[in-house]
Design an enzyme around this catalytic site. Structure first.
Site, mmCIF file in Angstrom:
data_model
loop_
_atom_site.group_PDB
_atom_site.id
_atom_site.type_symbol
_atom_site.label_atom_id
_atom_site.label_comp_id
_atom_site.label_asym_id
_atom_site.label_seq_id
_atom_site.Cartn_x
_atom_site.Cartn_y
_atom_site.Cartn_z
ATOM 1 N N HIS A 1 -32.556 -20.532 -65.960
ATOM 2 C CA HIS A 1 -33.125 -19.549 -65.025
ATOM 3 C C HIS A 1 -34.341 -20.156 -64.330
ATOM 4 C CE1 HIS A 1 -30.479 -16.804 -67.075
ATOM 5 N NE2 HIS A 1 -30.670 -15.970 -66.076
ATOM 6 N N LYS B 1 -35.466 -3.734 -63.624
ATOM 7 C CA LYS B 1 -35.469 -3.581 -62.161
ATOM 8 C C LYS B 1 -34.805 -2.251 -61.772
ATOM 9 C CE LYS B 1 -32.913 -6.432 -59.530
ATOM 10 N NZ LYS B 1 -32.002 -5.654 -58.688
HETATM 11 P P1 PGA Z 1 -29.638 -13.096 -64.286
HETATM 12 O O1 PGA Z 1 -30.974 -13.089 -65.149
HETATM 13 O O2 PGA Z 1 -30.010 -12.666 -62.896
HETATM 14 O O3 PGA Z 1 -29.221 -14.507 -64.378
HETATM 15 O O4 PGA Z 1 -28.713 -12.172 -64.977
HETATM 16 C C1 PGA Z 1 -31.908 -12.144 -64.983
HETATM 17 C C2 PGA Z 1 -33.237 -12.628 -65.538
HETATM 18 O O5 PGA Z 1 -33.264 -13.343 -66.533
HETATM 19 O O6 PGA Z 1 -34.252 -12.247 -64.956
#
Ligand code: PGA
Length: 893
Positions: A132, A560
């Site tokens: 990420h 979110k």
């Molecule tokens: P993702 O991860 O968008 O890859 O599902 C979300 C995050 O870890 O903020």
């Protein structure tokens, strides 16, 4: 922001030492003028934060564009060095207990070591590294920082000079001078192969060393050999959700690099053991098992004729070298002199080593029995197998749906899959899963998406043959909203031979399909979906044969979607409601927590978070994502890794066995209160984020969201679609951009209002006093409030073109912040934020004066950039300020 009751800030002597050295470097390499400017701005900012009267001149206006860039680099490096100094203060990064302490605590609760042993016997704890994109620092910067940390440790130990004879202070100065001259921003975008390599380096340098070391310590501390319940996981090269650059090739690269690393490591270990175990049969009795291994080794060297251990190990080396060649596809770095049969599995390799270890233990008084290099190697094999880290596959349910629809269409199945309702889809997919006939043959012409999806599944099947089944065990489905989402993936796995019906009519699948529930609604639907899943005989029998089934829960997207408090409660409630569904099916539940470093993405202390899991939902099994800047922070050095892995293990043990600290009567009251808080937090959060006209424009203009998308910090695109809607934005840039603007909205908005509106304040106080779950919520929220700053944020609000919109929405946010601040203090009975956490308070307050000038420069640069100025130094300056603010905040949100 929290500027109430300024208390004196305790200077950390290491920060002073390193800060002074950085000043010397800036003076020597950047010149006297830059040094003076930097000092002036620093002192003025510190004065302002201390509340010194008349401290208004920031000194920022005098900076040219070049000066600005140099200045930002200086402040960024200060933050980097301050992080280093702080990390030295605590070894257990996140607090928490050692495993031995956890066992003792449990004993105090009447839980016997036997019960602990039984739990560990069925435990599985896995940190899963992902790519990420939240680590803003280049690896070169992190490496320099680690070198400085190592030099500081030598200095602590009273040394004046390094091993090679350099004066330590000179060596530190040199590293800082190198840091100053190292470009902090990447020129090129990262590609998946870079991400694979980056993670591989952590696995080799840190995890391969730390895990056996940790077990050796546990063996000493616990007086027993705990089972190997820790494993390493990875998503890098296998997670293709929203990343078109992850494909069959990256899957193969990740696995072969992992296998080459771990097998190369084993070869080195066996080589060293051969040098070490020089026992002569003329001087010692050698058990038959070793003689047998020596006999079949093919090592006929007369110089070793009386050294059966060495001969046995030569044979082991030869077989391992052949294994390397077979799996990696090339000869190992140090080929064997002998021929050998490749090992068929890690277990057959382990058996040979156990035979040698048992032989050593059976002689003398067992002095050569436990531990040592051989013990560590056996532990490594149990932990890392021949693949190093298990690689998960991940894709979005929308993609599966499209691909399955295409395959069914090509197979002539009517009516079109996409037109079917859920019940009809389940019926059709169940029928497909009842036989072995694939939907497409070699001649079927498919579109690019379906081809690429099937290619990765065929690559996974091939990987099982090459690297063993342990290499890929899990397939995660992002955005799981229904049962058909799960069945679709089994239908796709069937195409690659990874799902089949055996001759007795039973389903077999070496890869487990795992739903990821990540919105508030999906978390609520999770128990019903899993109930329906277990009602399907094939699915139930698959899960029962495995003994466990995993469910992943997503912290970022639920946050979110519904805000901090509702997300946290939703995750907790989903886990709790899933537990009886699994119990009824007779299958062990394994939760996979998808969390990032920032509070808005599930961050905060892992120890606190795991320990606060509802009772009955852990049972010794847990997987957790470790991503971005968290990887360097927790696993940057072997010592840090040992401490953090231990923290996870002991928290898991406590969450599994410790009785619920909240009495039943209270639990019901607390839970009802949380239901109510969650509903009102949800309404407040959704009201602002999804139901206020103009919010999206406000957000896009106030924060550096569009500038963040240009950072070269990861291989995947920053959004899945071109849409501007908040729903379609990935959680990372959402949280990241609010942090830069110092609002940190995802960490508190809605929660404050809910606390304020809750009438029974006495109940809130009671919850804050004795419920670890609620304490964790408040502690994280408090940290975020302390890092946010509405004064600075108000300057970001000036970036919004529509002044009325800006005033209206920022007014709401500021009022919300004040409410959150006051209601948090009330619930926790404090008169200022972090009053009860003096060291965190000190750390944050020490940083604040260094972040504020960066924010102001960022705003100025963004204004110029958005006004169309195209000097490349402006774009570079923005990226540098983003980088510096993230470094100073210690996470990207
Ligand atoms: P993702 O991860 O968008 O890859 O599902 C979300 C995050 O870890 O903020």
């Amino acid at each position: 922001m929290n500027r109430t009751a300024p208390q004196p800030i305790q200077q950390n002597p290491d920060i002073r030492f390193l800060g002074k050295m950085l000043g010397d470097v800036i003076r020597a390499y950047g010149g006297e003028k830059l040094f003076r400017q930097t000092e002036y701005i620093r002192a003025a900012s510190v004065d302002r934060h201390r509340g010194v009267e008349g401290a208004v001149d920031t000194g920022l206006e005098a900076l040219s564009l070049d000066d600005t860039i140099a200045f930002v680099r200086g402040f960024m490096l200060f933050s980097l060095l301050a992080n280093l100094a702080e990390d030295r203060q605590s070894n257990l990064q996140e607090g928490g207990a050692t495993l031995a302490e956890a066992v003792e605590r449990l004993q105090g609760e009447g839980i016997s070591p036997t019960q602990v042993g039984e739990l560990l016997g069925q435990s599985l704890i896995v940190p899963v590294l992902t790519a990420h994109p939240t680590e803003v620092r280049r690896k070169s910067m992190i490496d320099h920082k680690n070198r400085i940390a190592a030099l500081m440790r030598l200095r602590d130990a009273g040394h004046d000079v390094t091993e090679s004879g350099d004066r330590i202070e000179n060596a530190i100065y040199r590293q800082i001078a190198l840091l100053w001259q190292t470009r902090p921003l990447r020129r090129e975008k990262l590609v998946v192969a870079d991400e694979i390599e980056n993670a591989r380096a952590y696995m080799e340098d840190v995890f391969l060393v730390a895990l056996p070391k940790l077990y050796a310590r546990w063996e000493r501390d616990l007086g027993m050999r705990p089972p190997s319940f820790l494993r390493l996981g990875s998503w890098i090269g296998g997670d293709r959700d929203g990343n078109p650059f992850v494909n069959a090739q990256t899957l193969d690269t990740a696995l072969s690099r992992g296998a080459a690393t771990v097998l190369g490591h084993y070869l080195e270990c066996v080589h060293h053991l051969g040098a070490e175990i020089s026992i002569s049969s003329e001087l010692a009795h050698v058990p038959q098992a070793v003689i047998d291994l020596a006999e079949i080794s093919g090592d006929l060297a007369s110089s070793r004729a009386d050294e059966p251990y060495r001969r046995a190990l030569s044979g082991v080396y030869a077989r391992l070298a052949a294994t390397y060649t077979q799996i990696v596809g090339e000869a190992p770095p140090r080929p064997s002199r002998l021929e050998g049969e490749p090992y068929s599995s890690p277990d057959s390799f382990r058996r040979d080593l156990v035979a040698i270890a048992s032989a050593l233990a059976s002689e003398g008084k067992g002095a050569l029995s436990s531990g040592g290099a051989l013990g560590r190697l056996i532990r490594s094999i149990e932990t890392f197998g021949f693949h190093l880290a298990t690689l998960d596959l991940r894709q979005n349910s929308d993609v599966h749906e499209r691909v399955v629809a295409e395959l069914l269409r090509e197979a002539g199945v009517e009516p079109a899959y996409l037109e079917l309702d859920e019940a009809a889809r389940i019926a059709l997919l169940t029928k497909e899963l009842a036989h072995n006939r694939p939907l497409c043959g070699a001649a079927t012409a498919l579109g690019a998406e379906a081809n690429s999806e099937l290619a990765i599944l065929h690559a996974a099947a091939h990987a099982h043959e090459t690297f063993g089944r342990g290499a890929i065990t899990t397939y995660i489905i992002s955005k799981t909203t229904s049962l058909s989402d799960l069945l679709e993936v089994y239908v796709l796995l069937k195409e690659a031979g990874l799902y089949r019906i055996d001759p007795d009519g039973k389903a077999e699948a070496p890869i487990m399909v795992v739903p990821l529930f990540e919105t508030i609604g999906d978390l609520e639907a999770a128990p019903a979906i899993m109930t329906a899943f277990f009602e399907l005989p094939a699915m139930k029998s698959l899960a029962k044969a495995r003994g466990h089934q995993e469910v992943m829960i997503g912290y970022s997207d639920s946050n979110k979607d519904g805000g901090y408090l509702t997300s946290t409660w939703g995750l907790n409630q989903a886990s709790l409601a899933l537990a009886p569904v699994f119990a009824a099916a007779g299958v062990t539940m394994q939760l996979f927590h998808g969390r990032g470093g920032a509070v808005g993405r599930g961050g905060g202390s892992a120890f606190g978070a795991i320990q606060a899991q509802p009772r009955g939902t852990v049972n010794g099994r847990i997987r957790i994502t470790e991503q971005g800047e968290v990887i360097a922070a927790k696993y940057g050095t072997v010592d840090n890794a040992v401490a953090n892995l231990e923290t996870i293990a002991s928290a898991t043990l406590l969450a599994s066995l410790e009785p619920d600290p909240v009495a039943n009567a209270d639990a019901a009251r607390f839970s009802a209160a949380m239901d109510q808080l969650s509903v009102s937090a949800f309404a407040a959060y959704r009201g602002l984020v999804y139901e206020t006209d103009g919010f999206t424009t406000f957000f896009r203009q106030m924060t550096p969201i569009s500038e963040i998308a240009t950072l070269k910090i990861g291989s995947r695109p920053s959004s899945r679609t071109k849409s501007d809607r908040i729903e379609d934005l990935r959680a990372i840039p959402w949280v990241f951009s609010w942090a830069q603007a110092r609002v940190m909205l995802p960490g508190w908005y809605g929660a404050g209002q809910a606390l304020a509106d809750f009438e029974d304040k006495g109940l809130l106080k009671a919850m804050a006093q004795c419920w670890p779950f609620f304490q964790t919520i408040l502690a994280n929220m408090e940290m975020v409030l302390a890092k946010s700053d509405m004064e600075i944020a108000s300057h970001y609000a000036t970036l919004v073109q529509d002044k009325a919109l800006s005033e209206r929405l920022f007014g709401d946010i500021r009022a919300g912040w004040n409410t959150a601040h006051d209601s948090l203090l009330d619930a926790t009975a404090q008169s200022a934020l972090l009053e009860a956490s003096p060291s965190l308070n000190n750390s944050i307050r020490l940083r604040m004066p260094y972040i504020e000038p960066l924010n102001h420069l960022q705003i100025e640069l963004m204004k110029r950039h958005r006004a169309g100025e195209d000097d490349p130094r402006i774009a570079e300056g923005i990226q540098l300020t983003i980088n510096a603010v993230a470094t100073a905040l210690r996470n990207s949100g």
